[in-house]
Enzyme design. Sequence first.
Site, mmCIF file in Angstrom:
data_model
loop_
_atom_site.group_PDB
_atom_site.id
_atom_site.type_symbol
_atom_site.label_atom_id
_atom_site.label_comp_id
_atom_site.label_asym_id
_atom_site.label_seq_id
_atom_site.Cartn_x
_atom_site.Cartn_y
_atom_site.Cartn_z
ATOM 1 N N ASN A 13 -12.834 -47.409 9.319
ATOM 2 C CA ASN A 13 -13.444 -47.721 10.615
ATOM 3 C C ASN A 13 -14.935 -47.431 10.465
ATOM 4 O OD1 ASN A 13 -14.324 -47.872 13.245
ATOM 5 N ND2 ASN A 13 -13.234 -46.023 13.935
ATOM 6 N N LYS A 15 -17.331 -48.071 12.499
ATOM 7 C CA LYS A 15 -18.048 -47.722 13.746
ATOM 8 C C LYS A 15 -19.375 -48.487 13.807
ATOM 9 C CE LYS A 15 -15.593 -43.392 13.662
ATOM 10 N NZ LYS A 15 -15.469 -42.025 14.112
ATOM 11 N N HIS A 99 -9.726 -46.634 20.523
ATOM 12 C CA HIS A 99 -10.292 -45.523 19.760
ATOM 13 C C HIS A 99 -10.851 -44.493 20.744
ATOM 14 C CE1 HIS A 99 -12.969 -43.195 17.219
ATOM 15 N NE2 HIS A 99 -12.220 -43.584 16.216
ATOM 16 N N GLU A 101 -13.485 -42.923 20.870
ATOM 17 C CA GLU A 101 -14.896 -43.131 21.264
ATOM 18 C C GLU A 101 -14.990 -44.223 22.328
ATOM 19 O OE1 GLU A 101 -16.299 -43.669 17.272
ATOM 20 O OE2 GLU A 101 -15.866 -41.550 16.882
ATOM 21 N N GLU A 171 -4.916 -39.777 16.034
ATOM 22 C CA GLU A 171 -6.228 -39.203 15.737
ATOM 23 C C GLU A 171 -6.556 -38.077 16.720
ATOM 24 O OE1 GLU A 171 -8.874 -42.125 13.441
ATOM 25 O OE2 GLU A 171 -9.173 -42.541 15.553
ATOM 26 N N GLY A 177 -14.663 -36.875 12.933
ATOM 27 C CA GLY A 177 -16.065 -36.674 12.597
ATOM 28 C C GLY A 177 -16.494 -35.222 12.565
ATOM 29 N N SER A 217 -11.207 -36.999 9.931
ATOM 30 C CA SER A 217 -11.727 -36.310 8.744
ATOM 31 C C SER A 217 -10.792 -36.409 7.540
ATOM 32 C CB SER A 217 -12.062 -34.847 9.062
ATOM 33 O OG SER A 217 -13.017 -34.783 10.101
HETATM 34 P P1 PGA Z 1 -13.580 -39.648 10.682
HETATM 35 O O1 PGA Z 1 -13.291 -40.779 11.801
HETATM 36 O O2 PGA Z 1 -12.760 -40.012 9.489
HETATM 37 O O3 PGA Z 1 -15.066 -39.741 10.425
HETATM 38 O O4 PGA Z 1 -13.166 -38.347 11.276
HETATM 39 C C1 PGA Z 1 -12.008 -41.259 12.004
HETATM 40 C C2 PGA Z 1 -12.006 -42.232 13.144
HETATM 41 O O5 PGA Z 1 -12.755 -42.033 14.108
HETATM 42 O O6 PGA Z 1 -11.264 -43.248 13.121
#
Ligand code: PGA
Length: 257
Positions: A13, A15, A99, A101, A171, A177, A217
């Site tokens: 992803n 982003k 997601h 976000e 998630e 993140g 992560s």
């Molecule tokens: P990350 O993001 O691997 O940077 O934690 C995962 C995601 O938001 O899908």
Amino acid sequence: MNRRYRKTIIAGNWKMNNTLSQTKAFAEEIKPIMPKGKWCNVVLCVPATNIQAAVRLFKDCHIAIGAETCHELDHGAYTGEITAAMIKEAGAKYVIIGHSERRQYYNETDFTVNKKVHAAIETGLIPIICVGESLEQRELGVTMELIAYQVKCALANVAPENARHVVIAYEPLWAIGTGKTATAEQAGEVCQAIRTVIRKQYGAHVARSVTIQYGGSMNAKNAEELLAQPDVDGGLIGGAALKPADFVKIIEAANQE
Ligand code: PGA
């Protein structure tokens, strides 16, 4: 993972990262190091402006392309939005929906997630549906109830023959993140609970076919342990999917016997 019954899918992803030229550079870098004999499916979900080029750039190394969101309607006066059909015609196969976000910054709710899941399925895109609890919710001990609620809402009125093709990404918000990964046991426990929710709703056959990913992560170091959980069928990867070498290491972990 359980390759006998379902696909293992490693999805990046991106982003709001990578311009077109950076996408080309990424493709050049990953091509020579992509594992050859593959067991897992690999997907990159990229910014909408890069979809068409990415489909072409990553075709040789068998990486399918996805979008990062779509609108729930099929046309209309929604400045800035894109429909599932636009994504599909650009050549993408997948779309991330709900997601955290999007839920946090763009007010997406479990109800809009359900509408978007329907829009994706009707268009022929595979939705990667994100669910997950906050740290506060985990500490209150309501993780399982919340995840069950999110999964039920997302799949409301989805027919069994479509439900078996969706991808669910667990998630936990506190792991995205942050560099703080869920333990393999925590990830395995929630992914198993998600499969139980699907089994109750659709029966064992659908439940065992659905790919359930872990995200938050995930990286080259922890991927193998997370993927060793029987109900963790892949990963949704943010940060580590921006570096070709790191992304390849996760794919390699998913390719192990
Ligand atoms: P990350 O993001 O691997 O940077 O934690 C995962 C995601 O938001 O899908």
